[in-house]
Enzyme design. Structure first.
Site, PDB file in Angstrom:
ATOM      1  N   CYS A 115     -11.142 -35.395   5.017  1.00 42.21           N
ATOM      2  CA  CYS A 115     -11.103 -33.929   5.044  1.00 42.21           C
ATOM      3  C   CYS A 115     -10.561 -33.328   3.756  1.00 42.21           C
ATOM      4  CB  CYS A 115     -10.364 -33.413   6.271  1.00 42.21           C
ATOM      5  SG  CYS A 115      -9.238 -34.569   7.042  1.00 42.21           S
ATOM      6  N   ARG A 154      -6.897 -47.992   5.833  1.00 46.01           N
ATOM      7  CA  ARG A 154      -5.569 -47.889   6.431  1.00 46.01           C
ATOM      8  C   ARG A 154      -5.000 -49.288   6.559  1.00 46.01           C
ATOM      9  NH1 ARG A 154      -7.250 -43.432  11.110  1.00 46.01           N
ATOM     10  NH2 ARG A 154      -7.935 -41.877   9.596  1.00 46.01           N
ATOM     11  N   GLN A 172     -15.987 -44.187   8.536  1.00 45.34           N
ATOM     12  CA  GLN A 172     -15.957 -43.001   9.388  1.00 45.34           C
ATOM     13  C   GLN A 172     -17.260 -42.242   9.315  1.00 45.34           C
ATOM     14  OE1 GLN A 172     -12.562 -40.579   8.557  1.00 45.34           O
ATOM     15  NE2 GLN A 172     -11.432 -41.458  10.254  1.00 45.34           N
ATOM     16  N   ASP A 221     -18.092 -39.071   9.526  1.00 45.70           N
ATOM     17  CA  ASP A 221     -17.248 -37.885   9.459  1.00 45.70           C
ATOM     18  C   ASP A 221     -18.066 -36.620   9.223  1.00 45.70           C
ATOM     19  OD1 ASP A 221     -14.815 -36.711   9.617  1.00 45.70           O
ATOM     20  OD2 ASP A 221     -13.923 -37.786   7.941  1.00 45.70           O
ATOM     21  N   HIS A 256     -17.389 -32.152   8.612  1.00 46.77           N
ATOM     22  CA  HIS A 256     -16.479 -31.013   8.557  1.00 46.77           C
ATOM     23  C   HIS A 256     -17.266 -29.728   8.440  1.00 46.77           C
ATOM     24  CE1 HIS A 256     -13.795 -34.343   7.212  1.00 46.77           C
ATOM     25  NE2 HIS A 256     -13.049 -33.770   8.125  1.00 46.77           N
ATOM     26  N   LYS A 281      -8.744 -29.742  20.741  1.00 46.73           N
ATOM     27  CA  LYS A 281      -9.941 -30.549  20.501  1.00 46.73           C
ATOM     28  C   LYS A 281     -10.614 -30.966  21.800  1.00 46.73           C
ATOM     29  CE  LYS A 281      -6.975 -34.606  19.940  1.00 46.73           C
ATOM     30  NZ  LYS A 281      -7.062 -36.031  19.681  1.00 46.73           N
ATOM     31  N   HIS A 300     -13.270 -30.604  12.487  1.00 43.17           N
ATOM     32  CA  HIS A 300     -13.467 -32.025  12.192  1.00 43.17           C
ATOM     33  C   HIS A 300     -14.287 -32.582  13.341  1.00 43.17           C
ATOM     34  CE1 HIS A 300      -9.751 -32.025   9.541  1.00 43.17           C
ATOM     35  NE2 HIS A 300      -9.506 -30.999  10.321  1.00 43.17           N
TER      36      HIS A 300
END
Lengths: 581, 581
Positions: B276, B305, B323, B325, B327, B414, B460
């Site tokens: 993000c 990570r 991911q 992902d 946005h 969320k 997200h």
């Protein structure tokens, strides 16, 4: 040798620049003044008095011309270290250099031209009359750290362009002007292809939707060509334990330059600066038989290399490098077929870019330096065979090539493809390299027809090379007006008035649904402004939709390259644009 | 509360296990014995005497059952720190715990059952008659460092499964057996989807061509659905200067856990653990107007990570996380439409996986804990509105949902989508999160209709979530027999004999050319063996080609799910397989 003559002219001009600077700015301290690709520069420390600005370059140029016209001789003189220290006792930067050059009983040289004396290894014209006073130009000023180290003082660098004759200088200036117009950093911003963020850091580009569309178009084009040659995509992570590079030998060779990674756990990770060691581990994950070979992995993935901030430049030189990478594992007998296939992929890809025309490219067959065979790893017979195969392939294909000794990698010979861009600059883009070493380092093997274990040969191949560098080259080559298949936006649908918006949206969605990269401009701006905007964005096709088009269910096609094409049905237009892909 | 009762049963069994161990192994030193998700464990130090092996668990189990049947009471007793130290003077691990718990004047508790006394905070059954002796089972032995620290001594951990009744235990054992059969690590190897390398390290999977084909099928499926909602792909590097996370606030919050990167230059880089903040910088690269919103970026890219090596498990828990992902940057008024679109994408995607059936999923509306409003950032009115919108959307869509207070992120509420797999396990996969905080941290803004600057809202969203975790779930869910669109190999073309090889190759190439994932088996193995191999690989379609097929230019179709389908023309088969995509 021509190059030596030009080198001497440039080097001599650096002395004359220093001489002119001292005339006008006697307080200046001199640092160094080497020759560069297009001329020369000299670094000065102007502290304690005025510093020249861009306007002063004209005057300095005049002074240099005046010196040139005096037909001055360059004369050298050998001095001892202590003599040199005495001569340059008021020149702190020279003293530092003398200190560094001084070995036991070493001799240094000084050169004099007119009243100016400098510490120098030589390489000048004999007399300034050999210099064409119309073939050089002081170019620009810049800041530069002494010895390139940011911990040192910032000096003032004066750059000069210099050629043998005025025509060459003019040609260079014209190419430079043209390059500035096409500068990919400017076009990248104007066309909204990529951006940088202060918070993320230099050399780490962010690709916008349009830039990503171009990247994907390149990746997909290569993929669609090479899948017919049996290439299969694989996926690897961007880090590894350093063990991988200890095994490959890169740790010893490049350890200092690698990006080290450290998390909360104790493991020492490294960011991958290349993909081949990772790919060997996929090969090694199963028993392989000669029946499975060749195995061909391809992947476009980012590798990371640290570069000094000062060397980073737009997309040309970045820290996150998207490699269009491929590795073939094959038996020695399969090398010819596989390299042939790589060359075919390169041919098809650059043909799609209209860059594979005679005179626009050549192939360098990069072979060993046979005088220094010990520099290269791998069996003599393999090297000879491989170099012959490479030369044979380009010969049979009728490609223009030169065999260049000493350009091979230490692990194998290669083919490098050199392309000329629209303003005459040459770029090395595609490559196919043989590697006899890495498979053995990693103990890779397959069972051959006799049931014995045998090490495969690896071929490293890149078609576009680094996507970032490739984009920087083709953005400038095409000046932003890309072939249809590569254009970030292929079609712009423009409504003339309110009444045509719905029809425009309908056309837009139909094109989007079949994966044509299309944008809709149904804003309330004037038609003229919308069309101008589309032209500015260099969109290959605009579809202008008004009352007539709506009534007849047609689209008015305007082509960037061919001008007004006229009314067509949407189906006809789709056929037209698909024929360009 | 049911859960409390089960917790007490499990906790009591841990005591009984320790009691049984001491009966049989009096030299054992006791460490700790907590409750876990499916039962309990206890850690012992057996040094100085025999250590039980797997066969000894049966005997220990019998001893525990014997204790249970004696209907023993659990009784607690409060003791001072010094009394506790006296009681446990020969139990070194307990002494260490006592040392740690002891504050000024603090009281500790001990619990006794039968002859066994343990240091314990409580939470037991009153009497062992509450424990169903048929509803527990000693499960396995493992090594475990004292306090989980690898610098400490390695102890022996005994795991027990425990439920309220035998049916629940049996159901759990059956699910476990089924899960073992479907274990994605085993199937991943058998189907050649991914691999790990000792040299690269645990948690860093390498995806083979087949695994990559599955990844790409997932990415493309999501992309093809969401492009109709205006999502555009972007591309970001995997590292950033730490400045980005200082601005986002992640540096303060997660600094320790981030992967730090250091090259030859002086800059401190960090590997991105999320995308993000990078994406905000693409938004921020241009002036934005309300007319440009919503802007929707999507990207499947690896984040990194660090996880403790012991926590890594196949693809379920990795260090390189791909991911999926997305946005969205939009105005507050656009939240409803945008969340609605995300839910539509989720619905379409999981429908393609046949996982969006009633009873197989539910939606968690994760809201604030209204008693602790200070834990959440952003305007009260936005929170109320956003929570209402989220609940409203799932209600209107008729999706099964529960509103759960306290499950929101600190930056916004969320929707979390929970899916049940084929053996009844529940997984949180897709998510859509509102974020009122990050846009303001980065000073993002657009010009609204009134000409004022306004901060956009961020959404997200993840459809598959982490591709690695998603793959681990669906490999086990489908037991390797994937839907056609997801299968790494969709069709296997098999020649019966030498004479049919050419025809088989022809069919193979025709399918490959239209991007069907196809493999050719024209080996000289027997037909039976080739078909068995295809079945083992769970390929959805096999095309068996012999004399009749060659003569009639047909293909004999055998379906994994529907059995023998019979002869078809290639065109008919292509139509059939395309209808499954």
């Amino acid at each position: 040798m021509e190059n030596e003559k030009l080198h001497n002219i440039r080097h001599s001009l650096a002395h004359l620049l220093a001489s002119a600077v001292l005339e006008k700015y006697p307080h200046a301290k001199l640092a160094i003044g080497p020759v560069i690709e297009t001329g020369f520069y000299y670094d000065f420390d102007f502290s304690g008095g005025p510093t020249p600005n861009a306007d002063d370059l004209k005057d300095l140029e005049k002074r240099i011309k005046h010196l040139v016209k005096q037909t001055l001789d360059f004369s050298g003189n050998e001095v001892s270290v202590s003599e040199a220290k005495e001569i340059f006792k008021e020149a702190p930067y020279k003293l530092e250099l003398i200190e560094e050059f001084s070995g036991d009983g070493k001799k240094l040289t000084t050169y004099t031209v007119g009243k100016f004396l400098d510490l120098c290894r030589g390489g000048h014209v004999d007399n300034t009359k050999e210099i064409n006073a119309d073939a050089f130009k002081l170019d620009k000023l810049a800041g530069a750290y002494w010895r390139g180290d940011e911990k040192n003082k910032m000096l003032t660098r004066i750059y000069g362009l210099a050629f043998e004759n005025k025509e060459s200088l003019d040609a260079h200036l014209k190419q430079k002007e043209e390059a500035q117009k096409r500068d990919h950093r400017r076009l990248g911003k104007e066309l909204d292809l990529f951006t940088f963020s202060e918070l993320i850091g230099p050399g780490l580009p962010l690709f916008t939707p349009k830039g990503t569309a171009m990247r994907d178009a390149i990746i997909e084009k290569i993929q669609s060509i090479q899948k017919n040659f049996g290439y299969q995509k694989v996926t690897i992570p961007h880090i590894t334990k350093k063990d991988l590079y200890e095994k490959s030998g890169h740790w010893t060779k490049f350890g200092e330059e690698l990006f080290k990674v450290k998390g909360a756990s104790n493991t020492e990770f490294v960011m991958k600066p290349m993909n081949c060691p990772h790919h060997t581990q996929i090969f090694a994950s199963k028993q392989r038989s000669y029946k499975d070979l060749p195995i061909r992995y391809a992947e476009t993935t980012m590798v990371y290399r640290d570069e000094q901030a000062g060397e980073l430049l737009g997309l040309s030189r970045v820290r996150s490098i998207s490699q269009d990478d491929g590795h073939v594992f094959c038996a020695v007998e399969q090398i010819e077929q596989e390299i042939n296939n790589v060359v075919s992929v390169i041919e098809q890809f650059y043909t799609a870019l209209c860059m594979f025309n005679e005179g626009d490219f050549w192939v360098r067959v990069s072979a060993r330096d046979k005088k220094e065979k010990e520099k290269y790893l791998g069996k003599e017979e393999n090297w000879n065979r491989a170099e012959d195969i490479l030369e044979d392939i380009v010969k049979k294909k009728g490609l223009p090539y030169k065999k260049v000794d000493g350009e091979a990698a230490f692990y194998g010979p290669k083919l490098d493809f050199m392309f000329k861009d629209a303003i005459g600059r040459e770029w090395q883009l595609a490559t196919a390299q043989l590697d006899f070493v890495m498979p053995e380092r990693f103990g890779l093997e397959f069972t051959n027809e006799k049931g014995e274990k045998e090490a495969p040969v690896m071929i490293h191949r890149a078609i576009a090379g680094s996507l970032e560098r490739f984009l920087s080259v083709i953005i400038e080559h095409f000046g932003g007006a890309f072939p249809v298949w590569l254009s970030p936006v292929q079609v712009k649908v423009i409504s003339i008035a309110e009444a045509h918006k719905e029809y425009a949206k309908d056309v837009f969605e139909k094109l989007r649904d079949i994966d044509i990269r299309v944008e809709l401009d149904d804003s309330d701006e004037s038609l003229g402004k919308k069309i101008r905007q589309g032209k500015l964005e260099k969109v290959p096709y605009m579809l202008v939709l008004g009352g007539e088009e709506l009534e007849q269910k047609k689209v008015m096609v305007e082509s960037r390259d061919e001008g007004k094409i006229g009314q067509k049905t949407l189906e006809e237009f789709i056929e037209l644009i698909k024929s360009k892909n």
